[in-house]
Enzyme design. Structure first.
Site, PDB file in Angstrom:
ATOM      1  N   LYS A 150      -1.290   5.154  14.956  1.00  0.00           N
ATOM      2  CA  LYS A 150      -2.718   4.956  15.188  1.00  0.00           C
ATOM      3  C   LYS A 150      -3.359   6.185  15.834  1.00  0.00           C
ATOM      4  O   LYS A 150      -4.527   6.492  15.579  1.00  0.00           O
ATOM      5  CB  LYS A 150      -2.937   3.709  16.044  1.00  0.00           C
ATOM      6  CG  LYS A 150      -2.540   2.412  15.347  1.00  0.00           C
ATOM      7  CD  LYS A 150      -3.302   2.204  14.042  1.00  0.00           C
ATOM      8  CE  LYS A 150      -3.012   0.857  13.412  1.00  0.00           C
ATOM      9  NZ  LYS A 150      -3.785   0.616  12.173  1.00  0.00           N
TER      10      LYS A 150
ATOM     11  N   TYR B 163       3.989   2.390  16.357  1.00  0.00           N
ATOM     12  CA  TYR B 163       2.622   1.917  16.129  1.00  0.00           C
ATOM     13  C   TYR B 163       1.620   2.826  16.835  1.00  0.00           C
ATOM     14  O   TYR B 163       0.611   3.235  16.250  1.00  0.00           O
ATOM     15  CB  TYR B 163       2.478   0.485  16.629  1.00  0.00           C
ATOM     16  CG  TYR B 163       1.135  -0.152  16.340  1.00  0.00           C
ATOM     17  CD1 TYR B 163       0.857  -0.690  15.091  1.00  0.00           C
ATOM     18  CD2 TYR B 163       0.149  -0.218  17.326  1.00  0.00           C
ATOM     19  CE1 TYR B 163      -0.371  -1.284  14.826  1.00  0.00           C
ATOM     20  CE2 TYR B 163      -1.077  -0.805  17.070  1.00  0.00           C
ATOM     21  CZ  TYR B 163      -1.335  -1.342  15.824  1.00  0.00           C
ATOM     22  OH  TYR B 163      -2.564  -1.915  15.564  1.00  0.00           O
TER      23      TYR B 163
ATOM     24  N   VAL C  55       0.813  -1.226   0.000  1.00  0.00           N
ATOM     25  CA  VAL C  55       0.000   0.000   0.000  1.00  0.00           C
ATOM     26  C   VAL C  55       0.840   1.267   0.000  1.00  0.00           C
ATOM     27  O   VAL C  55       0.323   2.348  -0.273  1.00  0.00           O
ATOM     28  CB  VAL C  55      -0.970   0.033   1.200  1.00  0.00           C
ATOM     29  CG1 VAL C  55      -2.034  -1.037   1.069  1.00  0.00           C
ATOM     30  CG2 VAL C  55      -0.223  -0.067   2.519  1.00  0.00           C
TER      31      VAL C  55
END
Length: 264
Positions: free
Chosen positions: A174, A170, A72
């Site tokens: 997020k 991470y 992606v």
């Protein structure tokens, strides 16, 4: 890799969903749920064997599937994939940004921030935060023309509270996704497009490992409902957000699927 077997019925017109990270765990459950909701579904994942395995799991639903092994973070390849999707079916009306990576901690006795290299930091943000931004920009023009569309970003409890397991890269990615959701919801609301975020807590999957692992036993003690979540529960909420008329006035929200852990 791609799969183009079968044809779509007229009932599917205008209901085209794109799911990233759709080959396993939460992503595969989302793909299955959207097929049940009547969508034609395109999904991508990084590894070709994972895509092939997901198509096998989905079985007869492959008549309404399009899948390829794509990273992606590669703008050129994702742009080309969306162009092929549009030529085969129609514009994307639903985008689910689910792809994500979470590198494991190497030394439990050292601060995680000190063992996170700049390269690893950039890689995590590229997948977890930059890609949702880029893909939203790729599909939004068609949604704006239609004056309709629904976007769902898959966040994490780690972006909402002090992360118990995940690393700083991470957690930051997020948390950034929550902010991106709010800002994008504001920008696209005048065009009838909703943008929401789902923040799962501990969901049993290949990524989180078996329920009886030491890490999961510790995690279970923090969940008021006393159990782990399932990928189908997350997928069910995605289905509600993208299909239900009852979700039409819901935008800019982050919905916590944590068994009460975030509220505790």
């Amino acid at each position: 890799m791609s799969d183009a077997r079968g044809t779509s019925s007229a009932a599917d017109n205008g209901r085209v969903a794109l799911v990233t990270g759709g080959a396993g765990g939460i992503g595969l459950a989302i793909v299955r749920r959207l097929l049940e909701e009547g969508f034609r579904v395109a999904f991508v994942a990084r590894q070709e064997d994972h895509v092939a395995r997901a198509l096998d799991h989905l079985g007869c639903d492959q008549a309404r599937l399009m899948a390829e092994a794509i990273d992606v973070t590669c703008l050129e390849k994702m742009t080309a994939f969306i162009d092929r999707l549009r030529r085969r079916w129609d514009d994307v009306t639903v985008l689910v940004n689910n792809a994500g990576i979470s590198p494991k901690r190497r030394d439990p006795g050292a601060p995680w921030i000190m063992q996170t290299s700049p390269e690893e930091w950039q890689n995590v943000l590229a997948v977890n935060l930059n890609a949702p931004f880029v893909l939203t920009r790729l599909v939004a023009p068609a949604m704006i023309r239609r004056r309709a569309g629904r976007i769902v970003n898959i966040g994490s409890l780690a972006g909402r509270a002090i992360p118990q397991i995940a690393g700083p890269h991470y957690a930051a990615s997020k948390a950034g996704l929550v902010g991106l959701t709010r800002a994008t919801a504001r920008d696209l609301a005048p065009f009838g497009i909703t943008v929401n975020c789902i923040a799962p807590g501990r969901i049993l999957s290949d990524m989180t490992g078996p329920a009886d692992s030491e890490v999961n036993r510790a995690a279970l003690s923090r969940i008021p409902l006393g159990r782990f979540g399932t990928a189908d529960e997350v997928a069910g909420l995605v289905g509600f957000l993208v299909s239900s008329p009852a979700a039409a006035f819901l935008t800019g929200a982050t919905l916590d699927v944590t068994g009460g852990e975030f509220a505790a």
